[in-house]
Structure formats: C-alpha cells, structure tokens
Enzyme design. Structure first.
Site, PDB file in Angstrom:
ATOM      1  CB  THR A   1      27.614  46.968  31.022  1.00 37.91           C
ATOM      2  OG1 THR A   1      27.873  48.418  31.123  1.00 37.91           O
ATOM      3  CG2 THR A   1      28.049  46.101  31.925  1.00 37.91           C
TER       4      THR A   1
ATOM      5  CB  ALA B   1      20.791  44.028  35.304  1.00 36.24           C
TER       6      ALA B   1
ATOM      7  CG  LEU C   1      17.484  37.847  38.113  1.00 32.88           C
ATOM      8  CD1 LEU C   1      16.013  38.061  37.943  1.00 32.88           C
ATOM      9  CD2 LEU C   1      18.162  38.599  37.214  1.00 32.88           C
TER      10      LEU C   1
ATOM     11  CB  THR D   1      20.999  49.007  36.425  1.00 32.99           C
ATOM     12  OG1 THR D   1      19.675  49.206  37.298  1.00 32.99           O
ATOM     13  CG2 THR D   1      20.582  48.039  35.647  1.00 32.99           C
TER      14      THR D   1
ATOM     15  N   GLY E   1      11.926  47.294  33.928  1.00 29.78           N
ATOM     16  CA  GLY E   1      13.344  47.964  33.202  1.00 29.78           C
ATOM     17  C   GLY E   1      13.078  48.409  32.003  1.00 29.78           C
ATOM     18  CD  GLN E   2      16.589  52.991  30.378  1.00 32.79           C
ATOM     19  OE1 GLN E   2      16.319  53.964  29.487  1.00 32.79           O
ATOM     20  NE2 GLN E   2      17.455  52.961  31.010  1.00 32.79           N
TER      21      GLN E   2
ATOM     22  CE1 TYR F   1      25.486  47.332  36.333  1.00 26.59           C
ATOM     23  CE2 TYR F   1      27.076  48.432  35.104  1.00 26.59           C
ATOM     24  CZ  TYR F   1      26.057  47.680  34.959  1.00 26.59           C
ATOM     25  OH  TYR F   1      25.074  47.529  33.989  1.00 26.59           O
TER      26      TYR F   1
END
Length: 277
Positions: free
Chosen positions: A96, A55, A32, A57, A9-10, A120
């Site tokens: 978030t 996560a 996860l 996402t 991920g980023q 989400y």
C-alpha cells in the site's frame, strides 16, 4: 496452480474471475492471524506460485488492534515468503501507499524512504520487509485507493450516499490514484509469470491515472452514474479519523512498466466498468 490468500476481498475476487488456475483460500482454510497456518496451507497445496491478497484492511481499526494487524499484515507474509523460498516458488505480495508519510507533492518511487503514519501502514511495511528477507523470489506491489464492484470501497459508498443525498462533503487535500481491483489482479498474474521466467525480485507501484483528490473522484463517480449530488470540498482537518491518512498518495509506476510491461491504467475506464456492472 496459483494459491491466493484471501477469497472475499476485492483483488481476490477479481483473480478468481480472471484465471482458472487460481485457488483462493478463505479464513476458514488459512487464517492469517494463526501462526503456522500460511506455511501449512502452502506446503499442503504445493502450488506453482503464491499471491497474498489477504490483509487486515481496517485502517482506523488497526490503531486499536495493533497485535492483530501486525500479525496479519506483517508476520503472515513473512511466513509465506519462507515457505515459498523452501519450495522455490514465487510470491506476489500486495502492499500500500500507506507505507509512506504522505509529504510533498511528487510521486513516490519504490526506493524512496518510507515513513508510515499509523499502525496499518507500519504493519504493511513490516510485511514487505519480511517478504524481502525471506529469500523467496518475490514482487511487492504497492497500490492505492482500490475500488471494484465488490466489498466496501469509496466508489460503492459514493454510489449509495449519492443516491440518498443532495450534497456530500468530501476531502479535497488528499491526492492519489484510484486503482481498479481488476487491474491489480491482472498485474499480479503478469508478475507471477515474470518471476517464473527470471524477472528480478523487487518492489513496484501500481495506481490509476490521472491523480485526483477524493472530492474530484467523488464528482467523477456521480458524473458517470448520472447522480445529481453536489460535492463540497473540505480539508482533512474537517474530517478527523483515528488513523492519519497520507496527503500525498501519488505513486511513480515506471518500474512496473520497465520490468513487467504493465502500463499505468486510466481509472476512468475501470470506473465506467464498475458502475455499468
């Protein structure tokens, strides 16, 4: 050693470049979605701290994959928190702006009432609650509109489409703060250190300044990249999606500065860095 859940991920990729004291786990090493996997990974590694950068996402996909999104975003962070509490190590949980309902125009404070509009946001809020209830030393970092040179994000999509088309229609009635993943990663490391030396547990916000619409952000991307692509403003109603997006994603970031000394970044600096990379 800091154990990071998430590898591709980023934010996880930025963490790996920022610190040699980071060990990032991919899905094969810690899935996860599997009960017990996070607890086992933490107890096996015996780290000094944990950062959860993993996560579910897919905001639209979460609407039909409720159980999976809730397990990954809600139950897994709680499992991490309980393991961290047992080992007396701090946990930084990335969350978030989607935990809010997007109403109004004022920037949201960490203590403001939540009200997610979709699965989400609800799953991420469940993760926040699970971490808070776990008893571990923790910092929950809500952020918004994440972008980087890695993975899938708005900036990379605009660069691709802007090179292919002369005109793009982009939503102009959703307002928020674009946030470089590199800044989030650096903030996570600072928060880990703060928790180690006694910073109080709590929730904080981090987003880039100035706040802007998606359409305005797209124009900025094209300007920096030198792309001759025009942007037509449209409304959210003109671009329906399975999951409802918050219209107001403005975040008040003052508590992050007060507790950890982390200032709100100018996203334009991050944008230039990403496009030049």
């Amino acid at each position: 050693m800091i154990l990071v859940f998430g590898k591709t991920g980023q934010v996880a990729r930025e963490l790996a470049t920022l610190s040699g004291d980071v060990t990032c786990l991919d899905r094969a090493q810690a899935d996860l979605s599997v009960p017990g996997a996070c607890d086992a990974a933490i107890r096996a590694a015996r780290p000094d701290a944990v950062i959860n950068a993993g996560a579910f996402t897919d905001v639209d996909g979460a609407e039909t994959q409720v159980a999976l999104a809730t397990r990954i975003n809600g139950a897994a962070p709680g499992e991490m928190g309980r393991a961290c509490a047992d080992l007396d190590i701090p946990l930084v949980q990335i969350s978030t702006d989607y935990v809010f309902d997007g109403s109004g125009h004022a920037p949201r404070l960490p203590e403001d009432p939540t009200g997610p509009l979709g699965v989400y946001g609800a799953s991420k809020l469940e993760g926040e609650t699970a971490v808070s209830d776990s008893g571990c030393r923790h910092a929950i970092l809500r952020t918004s509109w994440v972008f980087s040179a890695h993975g899938e994000n708005f900036v990379k999509t605009m660069l691709r489409l802007g090179a292919e088309r002369e005109l793009l229609r982009v939503v102009a009635d959703q307002i928020g703060g674009p946030t470089p993943a590199s800044v989030i990663a650096a903030a996570c490391l600072t928060m880990v250190q703060g928790l180690r030396v006694g910073a109080p547990s709590g929730i904080h916000h981090l987003s880039g300044r100035p706040d802007i619409s998606w359409a305005g952000f797209a124009r900025a991307v094209f300007d920096v990249a030198g792309l001759d692509c025009k942007v037509e403003d449209i409304t959210t109603a003109d671009w329906p999606t399975p999951a409802v997006r918050p219209a107001n994603s403005r975040l008040d970031c003052t508590s992050l500065m007060a507790v950890f000394g982390i200032a709100r970044p100018d996203w334009r600096d991050g944008l230039r860095a990403v496009i030049k990379s």
